[in-house]
Design a protein around this motif. Sequence first.
Motif, PDB file in Angstrom:
ATOM      1  N   GLU A 141      70.051  98.496  50.568  1.00  0.00           N
ATOM      2  CA  GLU A 141      71.090  98.709  51.580  1.00  0.00           C
ATOM      3  C   GLU A 141      70.914  97.808  52.802  1.00  0.00           C
ATOM      4  O   GLU A 141      71.652  97.931  53.780  1.00  0.00           O
ATOM      5  N   GLY A 142      69.922  96.936  52.784  1.00  0.00           N
ATOM      6  CA  GLY A 142      69.713  96.047  53.916  1.00  0.00           C
ATOM      7  C   GLY A 142      69.129  96.747  55.133  1.00  0.00           C
ATOM      8  O   GLY A 142      69.358  96.331  56.271  1.00  0.00           O
ATOM      9  N   LEU A 143      68.343  97.797  54.900  1.00  0.00           N
ATOM     10  CA  LEU A 143      67.719  98.549  55.991  1.00  0.00           C
ATOM     11  C   LEU A 143      66.274  98.100  56.167  1.00  0.00           C
ATOM     12  O   LEU A 143      65.597  97.753  55.201  1.00  0.00           O
ATOM     13  N   HIS A 144      65.792  98.177  57.397  1.00  0.00           N
ATOM     14  CA  HIS A 144      64.453  97.676  57.696  1.00  0.00           C
ATOM     15  C   HIS A 144      63.459  98.764  58.068  1.00  0.00           C
ATOM     16  O   HIS A 144      62.257  98.584  57.882  1.00  0.00           O
ATOM     17  N   VAL A 145      63.944  99.868  58.636  1.00  0.00           N
ATOM     18  CA  VAL A 145      63.073 100.970  59.038  1.00  0.00           C
ATOM     19  C   VAL A 145      63.738 102.289  58.646  1.00  0.00           C
ATOM     20  O   VAL A 145      64.931 102.493  58.914  1.00  0.00           O
ATOM     21  N   VAL A 146      62.957 103.171  58.010  1.00  0.00           N
ATOM     22  CA  VAL A 146      63.431 104.499  57.617  1.00  0.00           C
ATOM     23  C   VAL A 146      62.786 105.522  58.539  1.00  0.00           C
ATOM     24  O   VAL A 146      61.565 105.549  58.698  1.00  0.00           O
ATOM     25  N   GLY A 153      57.978  96.885  51.735  1.00  0.00           N
ATOM     26  CA  GLY A 153      58.419  96.001  52.800  1.00  0.00           C
ATOM     27  C   GLY A 153      59.435  96.623  53.727  1.00  0.00           C
ATOM     28  O   GLY A 153      60.232  95.917  54.356  1.00  0.00           O
ATOM     29  N   VAL A 154      59.402  97.946  53.834  1.00  0.00           N
ATOM     30  CA  VAL A 154      60.296  98.680  54.721  1.00  0.00           C
ATOM     31  C   VAL A 154      59.432  99.560  55.615  1.00  0.00           C
ATOM     32  O   VAL A 154      58.506 100.219  55.140  1.00  0.00           O
ATOM     33  N   GLY A 155      59.724  99.586  56.904  1.00  0.00           N
ATOM     34  CA  GLY A 155      58.910 100.339  57.840  1.00  0.00           C
ATOM     35  C   GLY A 155      59.230 101.820  57.850  1.00  0.00           C
ATOM     36  O   GLY A 155      60.358 102.241  57.585  1.00  0.00           O
ATOM     37  N   ALA A 206      59.867  90.582  55.128  1.00  0.00           N
ATOM     38  CA  ALA A 206      59.692  91.407  53.931  1.00  0.00           C
ATOM     39  C   ALA A 206      61.009  91.694  53.216  1.00  0.00           C
ATOM     40  O   ALA A 206      61.003  92.358  52.171  1.00  0.00           O
ATOM     41  N   ARG A 207      62.105  91.184  53.754  1.00  0.00           N
ATOM     42  CA  ARG A 207      63.423  91.463  53.177  1.00  0.00           C
ATOM     43  C   ARG A 207      63.559  90.821  51.806  1.00  0.00           C
ATOM     44  O   ARG A 207      63.245  89.647  51.595  1.00  0.00           O
ATOM     45  N   LEU A 208      64.027  91.618  50.829  1.00  0.00           N
ATOM     46  CA  LEU A 208      64.241  91.141  49.465  1.00  0.00           C
ATOM     47  C   LEU A 208      65.731  90.916  49.240  1.00  0.00           C
ATOM     48  O   LEU A 208      66.537  91.852  49.370  1.00  0.00           O
ATOM     49  N   GLU A 209      66.091  89.717  48.931  1.00  0.00           N
ATOM     50  CA  GLU A 209      67.490  89.425  48.619  1.00  0.00           C
ATOM     51  C   GLU A 209      67.837  89.966  47.226  1.00  0.00           C
ATOM     52  O   GLU A 209      67.006  90.022  46.339  1.00  0.00           O
ATOM     53  N   GLN A 210      69.053  90.363  47.069  1.00  0.00           N
ATOM     54  CA  GLN A 210      69.549  90.884  45.787  1.00  0.00           C
ATOM     55  C   GLN A 210      68.783  92.121  45.331  1.00  0.00           C
ATOM     56  O   GLN A 210      68.631  92.375  44.136  1.00  0.00           O
ATOM     57  N   ALA A 211      68.249  92.874  46.262  1.00  0.00           N
ATOM     58  CA  ALA A 211      67.510  94.089  45.897  1.00  0.00           C
ATOM     59  C   ALA A 211      68.468  95.144  45.357  1.00  0.00           C
ATOM     60  O   ALA A 211      69.626  95.238  45.768  1.00  0.00           O
ATOM     61  N   HIS A 212      67.977  95.938  44.431  1.00  0.00           N
ATOM     62  CA  HIS A 212      68.777  97.030  43.876  1.00  0.00           C
ATOM     63  C   HIS A 212      67.834  98.135  43.397  1.00  0.00           C
ATOM     64  O   HIS A 212      66.611  97.948  43.363  1.00  0.00           O
ATOM     65  N   PHE A 213      68.416  99.270  43.022  1.00  0.00           N
ATOM     66  CA  PHE A 213      67.591 100.356  42.475  1.00  0.00           C
ATOM     67  C   PHE A 213      68.353 101.050  41.360  1.00  0.00           C
ATOM     68  O   PHE A 213      69.581 100.982  41.284  1.00  0.00           O
ATOM     69  N   ASP A 214      67.611 101.723  40.509  1.00  0.00           N
ATOM     70  CA  ASP A 214      68.156 102.419  39.345  1.00  0.00           C
ATOM     71  C   ASP A 214      68.474 103.852  39.766  1.00  0.00           C
ATOM     72  O   ASP A 214      67.564 104.669  39.944  1.00  0.00           O
ATOM     73  N   GLY A 245      61.889 103.175  49.969  1.00  0.00           N
ATOM     74  CA  GLY A 245      61.795 101.758  50.317  1.00  0.00           C
ATOM     75  C   GLY A 245      62.690 100.894  49.457  1.00  0.00           C
ATOM     76  O   GLY A 245      63.359  99.964  49.953  1.00  0.00           O
ATOM     77  N   ASP A 246      62.737 101.176  48.159  1.00  0.00           N
ATOM     78  CA  ASP A 246      63.602 100.411  47.253  1.00  0.00           C
ATOM     79  C   ASP A 246      65.073 100.569  47.631  1.00  0.00           C
ATOM     80  O   ASP A 246      65.846  99.600  47.634  1.00  0.00           O
ATOM     81  N   GLU A 247      65.463 101.803  47.932  1.00  0.00           N
ATOM     82  CA  GLU A 247      66.857 102.033  48.291  1.00  0.00           C
ATOM     83  C   GLU A 247      67.186 101.395  49.643  1.00  0.00           C
ATOM     84  O   GLU A 247      68.300 100.883  49.848  1.00  0.00           O
TER      85      GLU A 247
END
Length: 755
Positions: free
Chosen positions: A98-103, A145-147, A291-299, A92-94
């Motif tokens: 990447e601006g994705l909504h459903v995995v 917040g990702v489906g 549920a979209r998070l702006e400026q989202a990132h992951f480690d 979900g974090d990744e």
Amino acid sequence: MRDWQTLIEQMTLEEKAGLCSGENFWRTKAIERLGIPAINLSDGPHGLRAQGEEQDHLGVNDSKPATCFPTAAGLASSWSIERLEQLGAALGDEAQAEGLHVVLGPGANIKRSPLCGRNFEYFSEDPLLSSHLAAAHIRGTQSRGVGSSLKHFVANNQEHRRMSVDARIDERTLREIYLASFEHAVKQAQPWTVMCAYNRVNGDYCSEHRRLLTDILRDEWGFEGVVVSDWGAVNERVPGLEAGMELEMPAPIGERDAQIAAAVREGRLEEAVLDRAVERLLRLIFQAHDARLEQAHFDTEAHHQLARHIARDSMVLLQNDGTLPLTDTQRVAVIGEFAERPRYQGGGSSHVNATRVETLLEALKTRNASFDYTKGFEIDRDAPDQPLEQDAATAASHADVAVLCLGLPERHESEGYDRTHLNLPANQLALIEAVTRAQPNTVVVLANGSPIAMPWAGRVSAILEGYLGGQAVGAALADLLYGEVSPSGKLAETFPRRLEDTPAYLNFPGEGDVVRYGEGIFVGYRHYDTLGTEPLFPFGHGLSYSRFDYANLALSASVYDGQGALTVSCDITNSGEIEASEIVQLYLSDRTQTVPVAEQTLRGFDRVTLAPGETARIELSLTRRDFCWYDAERAEWRLPTGTFEVRIGASSRDIRLSRCLEVQGDETPLPDIDRNTLLGDLQRRDDTTRVLREHLADIADELPMLNGLMGRSGGDDLMDAMGHYLPLRALVSFSSFTEARLETLLKDLGALASP
């Protein structure tokens, strides 16, 4: 709170129809004039496959770098709800980054045969384990917040003719095995979408199967989201929409949209059906964007280390004579090209472009291990290579222990086709022969997505099943080989000794476009345990560097009436010298003989980590459904009356504790009664037995076969059996009972059904 009805009323018929299919491979259509955005989907059961302009659904073109976690076959062997939630959250974090909504994932299809080319992407042969792990995966992803898209619904159990094959499954088997693998995940985790399968089930394509998509998924289970097609799975678009399949992927170049609009205009499709689908799609679209998070990132490094920890929790120590763990003082011969070119994921649509890949050779160098590496075989060839084998044997003879890195090359198992056998490639079999002749202390490390035959198992000291361990596979293997942590994975599928022993052997992959699920409910360990067939390694099996003692089994009641939950508890003690994890398994054995059942079925599990000498009290719950079988005639789950055995084990073949329990089940339903009804079927109820005795008492002496009915202990098995299977009409043939009396008997029996 959005006013969906008003928004739908503002849409043209063409816009509504267009919303029901994608704009391209991975994106839905936006309607800018109404402020309706598009959403982005991505493959991703074990890592994202987000593509740029060159899009496809089979992993041919490159995707953006993402963390590649172990595939589902390995993940399931962790039996860890916590790990699956962590993995889902990381996906979900990744996806947010990447601006994705459903995995698209997880995959919860049952492993019916070990030959299925896509088994690496599925969890288990057991529906309880599969559905609970799928639910955890979904909860993790959607917490960010990702489906999720639970797939492939339902009975996508082979790749052979997968887009046309008709899976013929009896209703009880469908309910108890194949639907059950999805049911808990839908009810408890509410995935935003469910993906329908390519295949047909009992004649109808899953993409237009109203009974599956609406009657069961929505009306029975309460699914609230959107049904999306597998990519290219749609047969007829309008019947699919009517059945409950809202979103077709990928984009069909406008033709399907036109079909929907034309069907509405011509009166072949009610516009209310289309509006209902559009509302479900709008809810999904705006839920995802809200549920979209702006400026989202992951480690990336943190996720790499998570992949490492998940991998080592998932790997299974199948066999060990004490050679493992290795020590730093030993000289090790590392043999096999997989040590430098690891196979760490499956092939096809789920192929991930890993952020980095850590090989076993790199991990051994990092820990300053004393080792020499020899190639041994070529992954891209199957033919034996004697010079490579001789070099490997020489290296092994000069070492204290040999570690053979073997497995299935990607071309041997992949989405799109099934395997035809369970063997390792010929060059690897020849390598085992050469190395074990030179070195008695040989450890085999496997990289494969599904079971293999191991006629060589008796020649090696230890076998570590690594499955497809993700991008940190090398570090995870090194951790386990050298005892940094104890192996703790347990098999989520049975490893057979030979293909001929497998449940679906006579019915896989079918004839033409029909595959009959002739093994019924006896899938996986249910088959082996019921027939007494000895597997190579049983379901639930996995060794540790520690040992665990089981004691003090207790049940919260000695009689269960189907109300509330029954608590099963026991003590688990780590009696070894290192911290380790144990997976405790709860099985139920139905002794009632009400209907044919498996010898035992998994009904609960828990994973516990204990320090040396530590004891934990484990508590597991059983509910009514755990004791039930599905009555297809009456379309209901039925609780039988009689004795069950509660079993606690370290595997399906290593039961440590057991206790019997009496169950007070449902009243036997009144059968449909006519002159062909059997006496034995009527004796299952007190009221029908009473009526029979009243009517037949005066002829009992004429028919010794009525002794059982009359409560006489004649001790004649032949007569008792004949009486049990005697139709009512035969009373006239074998005694002075008349047709008139038979009519009166039928009338009195029928009156029992009156309210």
